[in-house]
Enzyme design. Structure first.
Site, PDB file in Angstrom:
ATOM      1  N   HIS A 479       0.836  -1.482   0.147  1.00 13.66           N
ATOM      2  CA  HIS A 479      -0.051  -0.059   0.304  1.00 13.66           C
ATOM      3  C   HIS A 479       1.254   1.349   0.318  1.00 13.66           C
ATOM      4  O   HIS A 479       0.478   1.949  -0.671  1.00 13.66           O
ATOM      5  CB  HIS A 479      -1.220  -0.115   1.187  1.00 13.66           C
ATOM      6  CG  HIS A 479      -2.106   0.466   1.103  1.00 13.66           C
ATOM      7  ND1 HIS A 479      -2.660   2.275   0.404  1.00 13.66           N
ATOM      8  CD2 HIS A 479      -3.526   0.750   1.342  1.00 13.66           C
ATOM      9  CE1 HIS A 479      -3.664   2.531   0.199  1.00 13.66           C
ATOM     10  NE2 HIS A 479      -4.627   2.138   1.048  1.00 13.66           N
ATOM     11  N   TYR A 595     -14.419   5.216   8.941  1.00 14.02           N
ATOM     12  CA  TYR A 595     -13.510   5.435   8.158  1.00 14.02           C
ATOM     13  C   TYR A 595     -13.841   5.211   6.570  1.00 14.02           C
ATOM     14  O   TYR A 595     -14.066   4.020   6.401  1.00 14.02           O
ATOM     15  CB  TYR A 595     -12.428   4.888   8.852  1.00 14.02           C
ATOM     16  CG  TYR A 595     -11.144   5.379   7.752  1.00 14.02           C
ATOM     17  CD1 TYR A 595      -9.838   6.665   8.186  1.00 14.02           C
ATOM     18  CD2 TYR A 595     -10.955   5.357   6.599  1.00 14.02           C
ATOM     19  CE1 TYR A 595      -8.683   6.357   7.619  1.00 14.02           C
ATOM     20  CE2 TYR A 595      -9.607   5.960   6.241  1.00 14.02           C
ATOM     21  CZ  TYR A 595      -9.553   6.132   6.439  1.00 14.02           C
ATOM     22  OH  TYR A 595      -7.338   7.279   5.905  1.00 14.02           O
ATOM     23  N   SER A 597     -12.139   5.635   2.534  1.00 13.89           N
ATOM     24  CA  SER A 597     -11.526   6.928   1.951  1.00 13.89           C
ATOM     25  C   SER A 597     -11.799   7.163   0.813  1.00 13.89           C
ATOM     26  O   SER A 597     -12.667   6.339   0.225  1.00 13.89           O
ATOM     27  CB  SER A 597     -10.713   5.691   2.045  1.00 13.89           C
ATOM     28  OG  SER A 597      -9.644   5.767   0.945  1.00 13.89           O
ATOM     29  N   THR A 608      -5.056  10.356  -0.100  1.00 11.00           N
ATOM     30  CA  THR A 608      -6.055  10.566   0.841  1.00 11.00           C
ATOM     31  C   THR A 608      -7.190  11.056   1.210  1.00 11.00           C
ATOM     32  O   THR A 608      -5.618  11.721   2.346  1.00 11.00           O
ATOM     33  CB  THR A 608      -6.335   8.847   0.961  1.00 11.00           C
ATOM     34  OG1 THR A 608      -5.654   8.939   2.191  1.00 11.00           O
ATOM     35  CG2 THR A 608      -6.522   8.090  -0.010  1.00 11.00           C
TER      36      THR A 608
END
Length: 812
Positions: A479, A595, A597, A608
């Protein structure tokens, strides 16, 4: 996608064992270094800037301008108003052939040409700079984001026309980079106000009052100083938050990459173009390398919102030839300019497979031949070699120490793996949806992509291509180098190209003929020192424990999709987010921080931002759905209010006015200044029990969803952000299907991925009933019922009339 886990887990002042790490660099020095890194990146792209960074001009336009100036000069016209004569006087006097244009004095030919070239260059540069400034100012306008869906004001129409004029024609991937605005630093007062508003629904009155007191104390004592440093960084560096986000959230994390940081992307859900493992690998690798070729030549079109507003393309640079190298305190990303091989893993053995010959890129059939040779190789794995890759799933400081020993003993082999274009894992087990047990096999497929067996993925590589024994594909993506839309764009191209363009022969093999002259794939041998054997065993044990604790559940919801939501005049993403709030409340009986994104790539080097989807309006809607006394019109009104609020938060986050990245950057500055802030400490101790992400479909033109609705990616997923929470991602497959990917921890007694999945299905149908007449429809999962199996599980006919049609489709 998976950054939620990293974001809540990062502690810049702590190592994995809790010992203090001294951030000794003064904050001004760190800001200076951030800017220096930005300028180095700009200089590294100098040649690219010459070719496309001067967009919308081009080197050919300079030649045209120079020729026009020379012609005007010869015709006794001076477009420079005397500047060329001044420039010529400053140039040294070279001996040469002189000429006397009419009406002019004696000139040296070379000096005259140089003067004209210098003037043309200055004029050309000034025009380009003006165009860039004008375009950057235009792209700084975000009023179009705040307008109601389907409505466009006169200022926005004017803005679109001007952007069209200044954007030029035929842009390349990096053409707009110098024209993108920088991400703004929000007002600290606004950020704190929005934060307090976001936590109000989940805090008791007493806790909220305490948080408000801490927030006011922060605003009074520390906020202005921290904000000043952020504004300074925003003026000096390309982006005030992205480099710190990459370093502190990803590279300084000492946790295992597996489950905690990586995420996965799935193959087609209902079809497999060929059951031949080597053939699928050959086409997929060839398609990926074609994408890299287009990337290197910048032939990939930049992503444009509304067909006009460009997004930042910086993250595309590190898709290939990239490895995350472990360090004791922090990792670093190593990116090579080129790599002519891939590293392959099969049954505990490592291979180096060349991807090019003297005539260029190997054909899919030649690559299939090489992969088949690996599959047919009877040689066993060496002791400890089979489980070596488990070290990449170990805590980062442990892997860094072991890697030092490994590099000393097996440097060439390690370089062959880390220097590869990407990693390929030829899995010895089948995967994917089956008729016999569709739910369990789909869940196992997701688990295999996310974690595998803990030792059959090289988690440090930018991505691992996984090819299962029955021809199913998947990606496991690291990531830190980029976010999901970047790898998703590549994956869409790969699936469409290998299936629709390259195709397969009638017997399931790649088209073309084998090349018997190709050398055998190179078997890589590891000289493993005795002292790391125990480390491999411990890493494997830890990886298996982590893998075994993940509960994955994937299901396609096919009762309705994006087309129905659009007919309700609602945002599809907001619709799903509100349904998730309802489902989670039914699952846990309480609200939680959520959350979601979203991207900030409207700005240079943006990554982001977080949308805090659990709002007061969303909670009111959920309570109304659970209150039998509420009527449908009341529930529908509350739902629309919740959707409008979510849309406002989403647009604010995209336009750089979000909450979490600003608070994160303020926290980092406070750590450099050694300022203790109870408010910021509390903000970064919060747990996100529901982490969500939508996987965008960015290249719909590559797929024919009407004629071949099953030939579309089924998205991907990631691990939960909290030990007692869920990770939920979703993708709109065409117009009538939504596929959900849910993860949780088996060790938690509070979560169950399958239970939440059932709540999501029920919540979606209950919300849909608010906008349609008639009784609540019966749940039906497309492709999993016997009545549908003829279409979903059967082979589609072979088409040869056009490149849009798949050349072969096999049963599940």
């Amino acid at each position: 996608m998976a950054e939620a886990h990293q974001a809540v887990g990062f502690r810049p002042s702590l190592t994995s064992d809790g010992a203090e790490v001294e951030l000794s660099a003064p904050v001004l020095q760190e800001i200076y270094l951030s800017g220096l890194r930005s300028w180095k990146r700009h200089l590294a792209r100098f040649w690219n800037d010459f070719l496309t960074g001067v967009f919308p001009a081009s080197p050919l336009s300079w030649l045209f301008l120079f020729s026009a100036i020379q012609l005007a000069w010869f015709l006794q016209l001076d477009p420079s108003l005397g500047l060329m004569e001044k420039i010529e006087e400053l140039l040294p006097d070279w001996p040469g052939v002189s000429f006397t244009p009419p009406g002019c004095g004696q000139h040296n030919r070379l000096r005259g040409v140089l003067a004209a070239a210098l003037f043309a260059s200055c004029l050309w540069g000034a025009l380009i700079f003006t165009l860039h400034v004008a375009l950057r100012l235009l792209l700084s306008y975000h009023g179009w984001l705040l307008e109601p869906h389907g409505a466009m004001s006169s200022p926005t129409k004017t803005w679109l026309a001007l952007v069209r004029i200044f954007s030029g024609r035929n842009p390349m991937l990096f053409s707009y980079q110098r024209s993108l605005p920088r991400q703004p630093v929000p007002s600290v007062q606004d950020t704190v106000r929005k934060y307090l508003e976001s936590v109000r629904p989940i805090l008791s009155d007493e806790d909220f009052d305490l948080t408000s007191v801490l927030a006011q104390e922060f605003l009074r004592l520390q906020a202005s100083l921290l904000q000043w440093y952020l504004r300074l960084k925003s003026w000096w560096a390309s982006n005030y938050v992205s480099d710190w986000w990459e370093e502190f959230v990803y590279l300084r994390s000492r946790h295992s990459l597996m489950v905690n940081s990586n995420y996965y992307m799935m193959d087609f859900l209902y079809v497999t173009p060929t059951p031949v493992q080597a053939a699928r690998a050959g086409n997929a690798v060839h398609a990926l390398l074609l994408y890299r070729h287009r990337l290197n030549r910048q032939e990939i079109l930049p992503t444009l919102l509304m067909g006009m507003r460009p997004l930042c393309s910086a993250q595309y640079e590190k898709i290939f030839n990239t490895t995350r190298i472990p360090g004791i305190q922090k990792d670093h990303i190593r990116h090579l300019r080129d790599s002519r091989h891939v590293a392959v893993f099969h049954r505990g053995r490592f291979y180096r497979v060349g991807t090019h010959s003297q005539s260029g890129l190997l054909s899919p059939r030649a690559l299939e031949q090489q992969f088949q040779r690996i599959l047919d190789d009877p040689s066993p794995a060496c002791p400890q070699e089979e489980h070596l890759a488990a070290l990449t799933a170990a805590p980062r400081d442990v892997w860094a120490q072991v890697r030092s020993s490994l590099k000393t003993q097996a440097e060439d082999t390690l370089e062959a793996v880390e220097g590869a274009a990407f990693f390929v894992s030829l899995d010895s087990e089948p995967a994917g949806l089956t008729r016999e047990d569709p739910a369990a096999t789909l869940d196992a497929y997701a688990h295999a992509l996310l974690a595998g067996r803990g030792h059959d993925r090289w988690f440090d590589k930018s991505f691992t291509l996984i090819v299962f024994s029955n021809g199913k594909l998947g990606l496991s993506v690291e990531h830190s180098w980029a976010d999901c839309p970047i790898s998703g764009h590549m994956w869409e191209f790969t699936l469409a190209t290998e299936c629709f363009q390259l195709g397969y022969s009638a017997d399931g093999h790649c088209k073309g003929h084998p090349d018997p002259s190709l050398p055998q794939p190179q078997r890589l041998h590891w000289d493993l020192p005795e002292k790391i054997h125990l480390s491999i065993s411990l890493a494997l044990r830890g990886a298996k424990t982590l893998s075994g604790n993940v509960d994955c559940h994937v299901f396609p919801f096919s009762h309705f999709g994006k087309s129905f939501i659009k007919r309700c005049h609602l945002s599809s993403d907001s619709f799903i987010q509100m349904a998730l709030q309802l489902a989670h409340f039914r699952d846990r009986g309480q609200f939680c921080l959520t959350y979601e994104s979203t991207m900030t790539r409207l700005f240079l080097e943006g990554r982001t931002e977080t949308v805090r989807s659990c709002t007061r309006e969303a909670c009111n809607f959920v309570r109304a759905m659970e209150d039998k006394e509420k009527t449908e019109p009341q529930r529908r009104a509350m739902f629309r209010l919740a959707v409008e609020k979510h849309q406002a938060l989403l647009k604010a986050a995209m336009s750089g006015q979000g909450v979490d990245r600003h608070l994160f950057a303020l926290y980092i500055v406070s750590q450099f200044l050694h300022l203790q802030s109870p408010f910021l400490d509390q903000v970064h101790s919060e747990q996100w029990q529901l982490a969500t992400s939508q996987i965008p479909v960015q290249q719909t033109h590559l797929f024919d969803v009407h004629n071949y609705p099953d030939y579309v990616s089924s998205g991907g997923g990631f691990g939960p952000a909290d030990d007692h929470g869920y990770g939920v991602s979703y993708i709109f497959m065409g117009d009538d299907t939504i596929t959900f990917h849910i993860s949780s921890k088996k060790s938690s007694t509070k979560t169950d991925s399958h239970r939440l999945g059932q709540h999501i299905e029920d919540a979606l149908l209950d919300v849909a009933c608010l906008f349609q007449e008639g009784p609540r429809p019966k749940l039906r999962c497309r492709g999993l019922q016997e009545e549908d199996s003829g279409h979903r599980h059967g082979s589609l006919p072979c088409h040869t009339g056009g490149s849009r049609a798949p050349t072969k489709s096999t049963n599940l």
